[in-house]
Design an enzyme around this catalytic site. Structure first.
Site, PDB file in Angstrom:
ATOM      1  N   PRO A  91       1.663   2.224  -5.098  1.00 28.59           N
ATOM      2  CA  PRO A  91       2.015   3.607  -4.360  1.00 28.59           C
ATOM      3  C   PRO A  91       1.469   3.431  -2.778  1.00 28.59           C
ATOM      4  O   PRO A  91       0.444   2.717  -2.505  1.00 28.59           O
ATOM      5  CB  PRO A  91       1.174   4.583  -4.933  1.00 28.59           C
ATOM      6  CG  PRO A  91       0.111   3.895  -6.028  1.00 28.59           C
ATOM      7  CD  PRO A  91       0.830   2.762  -6.335  1.00 28.59           C
ATOM      8  N   ASN A  92       2.319   4.224  -1.920  1.00 31.86           N
ATOM      9  CA  ASN A  92       2.098   4.367  -0.417  1.00 31.86           C
ATOM     10  C   ASN A  92       2.242   2.886   0.342  1.00 31.86           C
ATOM     11  O   ASN A  92       2.274   2.939   1.441  1.00 31.86           O
ATOM     12  CB  ASN A  92       0.713   4.687  -0.225  1.00 31.86           C
ATOM     13  CG  ASN A  92       0.386   6.118  -0.916  1.00 31.86           C
ATOM     14  OD1 ASN A  92       1.168   6.996  -0.856  1.00 31.86           O
ATOM     15  ND2 ASN A  92      -0.892   6.265  -1.810  1.00 31.86           N
TER      16      ASN A  92
ATOM     17  N   ARG B   7       1.091   3.509   7.973  1.00 30.47           N
ATOM     18  CA  ARG B   7      -0.044   3.941   7.386  1.00 30.47           C
ATOM     19  C   ARG B   7      -1.395   3.475   7.694  1.00 30.47           C
ATOM     20  O   ARG B   7      -1.350   2.045   7.725  1.00 30.47           O
ATOM     21  CB  ARG B   7       0.194   3.954   5.770  1.00 30.47           C
ATOM     22  CG  ARG B   7      -1.237   3.805   4.928  1.00 30.47           C
ATOM     23  CD  ARG B   7      -0.476   3.245   3.579  1.00 30.47           C
ATOM     24  NE  ARG B   7      -1.597   3.603   2.776  1.00 30.47           N
ATOM     25  CZ  ARG B   7      -2.076   2.917   1.416  1.00 30.47           C
ATOM     26  NH1 ARG B   7      -1.322   1.863   1.183  1.00 30.47           N
ATOM     27  NH2 ARG B   7      -3.085   3.495   0.890  1.00 30.47           N
TER      28      ARG B   7
ATOM     29  N   TYR C 292      -4.619  -1.495   7.692  1.00 28.45           N
ATOM     30  CA  TYR C 292      -3.420  -2.101   6.855  1.00 28.45           C
ATOM     31  C   TYR C 292      -2.906  -3.041   7.882  1.00 28.45           C
ATOM     32  O   TYR C 292      -1.863  -3.943   7.485  1.00 28.45           O
ATOM     33  CB  TYR C 292      -2.601  -1.313   6.048  1.00 28.45           C
ATOM     34  CG  TYR C 292      -3.378  -0.587   4.965  1.00 28.45           C
ATOM     35  CD1 TYR C 292      -3.897  -1.363   3.605  1.00 28.45           C
ATOM     36  CD2 TYR C 292      -3.799   0.887   4.997  1.00 28.45           C
ATOM     37  CE1 TYR C 292      -4.584  -0.731   2.867  1.00 28.45           C
ATOM     38  CE2 TYR C 292      -4.240   1.330   3.779  1.00 28.45           C
ATOM     39  CZ  TYR C 292      -4.982   0.694   2.942  1.00 28.45           C
ATOM     40  OH  TYR C 292      -5.481   1.266   1.740  1.00 28.45           O
TER      41      TYR C 292
ATOM     42  N   ASN D   6       0.305  -5.966  -5.896  1.00 32.78           N
ATOM     43  CA  ASN D   6      -0.547  -5.211  -5.225  1.00 32.78           C
ATOM     44  C   ASN D   6      -0.220  -3.838  -5.823  1.00 32.78           C
ATOM     45  O   ASN D   6       0.431  -3.324  -5.353  1.00 32.78           O
ATOM     46  CB  ASN D   6      -0.242  -5.283  -3.603  1.00 32.78           C
ATOM     47  CG  ASN D   6      -1.165  -4.300  -2.771  1.00 32.78           C
ATOM     48  OD1 ASN D   6      -1.972  -3.718  -3.375  1.00 32.78           O
ATOM     49  ND2 ASN D   6      -1.030  -4.523  -1.700  1.00 32.78           N
TER      50      ASN D   6
ATOM     51  N   ALA E  36      -3.663   1.804  -5.112  1.00 32.61           N
ATOM     52  CA  ALA E  36      -4.731   2.556  -5.651  1.00 32.61           C
ATOM     53  C   ALA E  36      -4.771   2.495  -7.396  1.00 32.61           C
ATOM     54  O   ALA E  36      -5.857   2.508  -7.780  1.00 32.61           O
ATOM     55  CB  ALA E  36      -4.690   3.843  -5.487  1.00 32.61           C
TER      56      ALA E  36
ATOM     57  N   GLU F  84      -2.962 -11.321  -7.835  1.00 39.42           N
ATOM     58  CA  GLU F  84      -3.265 -10.192  -6.954  1.00 39.42           C
ATOM     59  C   GLU F  84      -3.471 -10.183  -5.830  1.00 39.42           C
ATOM     60  O   GLU F  84      -3.927 -11.290  -5.244  1.00 39.42           O
ATOM     61  CB  GLU F  84      -4.479  -9.699  -7.781  1.00 39.42           C
ATOM     62  CG  GLU F  84      -4.977  -8.188  -7.325  1.00 39.42           C
ATOM     63  CD  GLU F  84      -6.171  -7.401  -8.170  1.00 39.42           C
ATOM     64  OE1 GLU F  84      -6.772  -8.293  -8.758  1.00 39.42           O
ATOM     65  OE2 GLU F  84      -6.261  -6.607  -7.725  1.00 39.42           O
TER      66      GLU F  84
ATOM     67  N   HIS G 101      -4.372  -7.980  -2.142  1.00 38.58           N
ATOM     68  CA  HIS G 101      -4.544  -6.376  -1.430  1.00 38.58           C
ATOM     69  C   HIS G 101      -4.275  -6.923   0.190  1.00 38.58           C
ATOM     70  O   HIS G 101      -4.923  -8.025   0.481  1.00 38.58           O
ATOM     71  CB  HIS G 101      -5.998  -5.842  -1.788  1.00 38.58           C
ATOM     72  CG  HIS G 101      -6.285  -5.456  -3.304  1.00 38.58           C
ATOM     73  ND1 HIS G 101      -5.606  -4.672  -3.629  1.00 38.58           N
ATOM     74  CD2 HIS G 101      -6.623  -6.284  -4.224  1.00 38.58           C
ATOM     75  CE1 HIS G 101      -5.567  -4.322  -5.050  1.00 38.58           C
ATOM     76  NE2 HIS G 101      -6.333  -5.289  -5.349  1.00 38.58           N
TER      77      HIS G 101
ATOM     78  N   SER H  51      -5.921  -4.984   2.512  1.00 38.64           N
ATOM     79  CA  SER H  51      -7.155  -5.033   3.115  1.00 38.64           C
ATOM     80  C   SER H  51      -8.188  -5.619   2.381  1.00 38.64           C
ATOM     81  O   SER H  51      -7.817  -5.972   1.190  1.00 38.64           O
ATOM     82  CB  SER H  51      -7.413  -3.591   3.206  1.00 38.64           C
ATOM     83  OG  SER H  51      -7.623  -2.919   2.030  1.00 38.64           O
TER      84      SER H  51
ATOM     85  N   ARG I 175     -14.837  -2.066   1.704  1.00 40.51           N
ATOM     86  CA  ARG I 175     -14.577  -0.670   1.924  1.00 40.51           C
ATOM     87  C   ARG I 175     -15.281   0.487   1.065  1.00 40.51           C
ATOM     88  O   ARG I 175     -16.264   0.032   0.497  1.00 40.51           O
ATOM     89  CB  ARG I 175     -13.004  -0.529   1.785  1.00 40.51           C
ATOM     90  CG  ARG I 175     -12.138  -1.366   2.752  1.00 40.51           C
ATOM     91  CD  ARG I 175     -10.680  -1.171   2.752  1.00 40.51           C
ATOM     92  NE  ARG I 175     -10.269   0.218   2.724  1.00 40.51           N
ATOM     93  CZ  ARG I 175      -9.123   0.847   2.370  1.00 40.51           C
ATOM     94  NH1 ARG I 175      -7.941  -0.122   1.837  1.00 40.51           N
ATOM     95  NH2 ARG I 175      -8.713   1.941   2.661  1.00 40.51           N
TER      96      ARG I 175
ATOM     97  N   ARG J 218     -13.288   1.144  -4.336  1.00 37.88           N
ATOM     98  CA  ARG J 218     -12.100   0.150  -4.101  1.00 37.88           C
ATOM     99  C   ARG J 218     -12.665  -1.260  -4.708  1.00 37.88           C
ATOM    100  O   ARG J 218     -11.843  -2.170  -4.464  1.00 37.88           O
ATOM    101  CB  ARG J 218     -11.586   0.271  -2.648  1.00 37.88           C
ATOM    102  CG  ARG J 218     -10.905   1.535  -2.387  1.00 37.88           C
ATOM    103  CD  ARG J 218     -10.404   1.141  -0.692  1.00 37.88           C
ATOM    104  NE  ARG J 218     -10.106   2.553  -0.484  1.00 37.88           N
ATOM    105  CZ  ARG J 218      -8.957   3.458  -0.401  1.00 37.88           C
ATOM    106  NH1 ARG J 218      -7.921   2.874  -1.169  1.00 37.88           N
ATOM    107  NH2 ARG J 218      -9.042   4.565  -0.050  1.00 37.88           N
TER     108      ARG J 218
END
Ligand code: DQA
Length: 151
Positions: A11-12, A19, A24, A75, A78, A99, A101, A103, A108, A112
């Site tokens: 998502p996102n 964003r 990011y 990825n 969330a 995997e 990510h 960021s 963070r 996360r």
């Protein structure tokens, strides 16, 4: 083994480039897709690149990946931090999982710092921006090719 890699995005991530650019970056998911495809094609692999905001759609794609691909790059955004269902779907495919990510999730918020997916991932790349996708694809190809040599 099919010389094919599935890249799945949660998502996102469709709004990468718009964003929270301070976190990011300005690169879009379309650019990440192009870089991944170029990296795969260079080594004779095909690559499907998908994004969904829906957990159930992601799970369906992962389940269907079983016979079609040699590896999954993911990825889960969330959902990495919340979804045992996505972890279970990845596990049942028996495919190697890589995997990513964008960021650095460890620098963070504490929520996360933990990813369910990391427990089964062959590698985790984070904090490298969209280049992380390319590193994951390259590592997936390396693992697939060395597994072929062992057989
Ligand atoms: C992310 C990190 C997650 O914590 C976040 O929810 C995302 C993107 C990343 O690529 O850095 O949506 O997976």
């Amino acid at each position: 083994m099919p010389r094919a890699i599935l890249v799945v995005n949660g998502p996102n991530l469709n709004l990468l480039g718009i964003r929270e650019v301070g976190i990011y970056g300005c690169d879009t998911l379309e650019t990440a897709e192009k870089l991944c495809r170029d990296a795969a094609v260079k080594d004779g692999f095909t690559l499907d690149f998908k994004q969904s905001n829906s957990e159930s759609e992601l799970i369906e794609w992962i389940q269907e990946a079983r016979d079609k691909y040699s590896a999954i790059v993911i990825n889960a955004a969330a959902f990495s931090h919340t979804s045992i269902a996505i972890l279970d779907a990845l596990t049942l495919t028996k495919l190697p999982v890589f995997e990513v990510h964008v960021s650095n999730i460890f620098a963070r918020e504490e929520f996360r710092n933990y990813s369910y997916i990391s427990s089964i991932a062959k590698s985790v790349v984070c904090g490298c921006g969209i280049d992380g996708y390319v590193y994951a694809v390259q590592n997936a190809i390396k693992c697939i090719l060395s597994a072929e040599k062992v057989v």
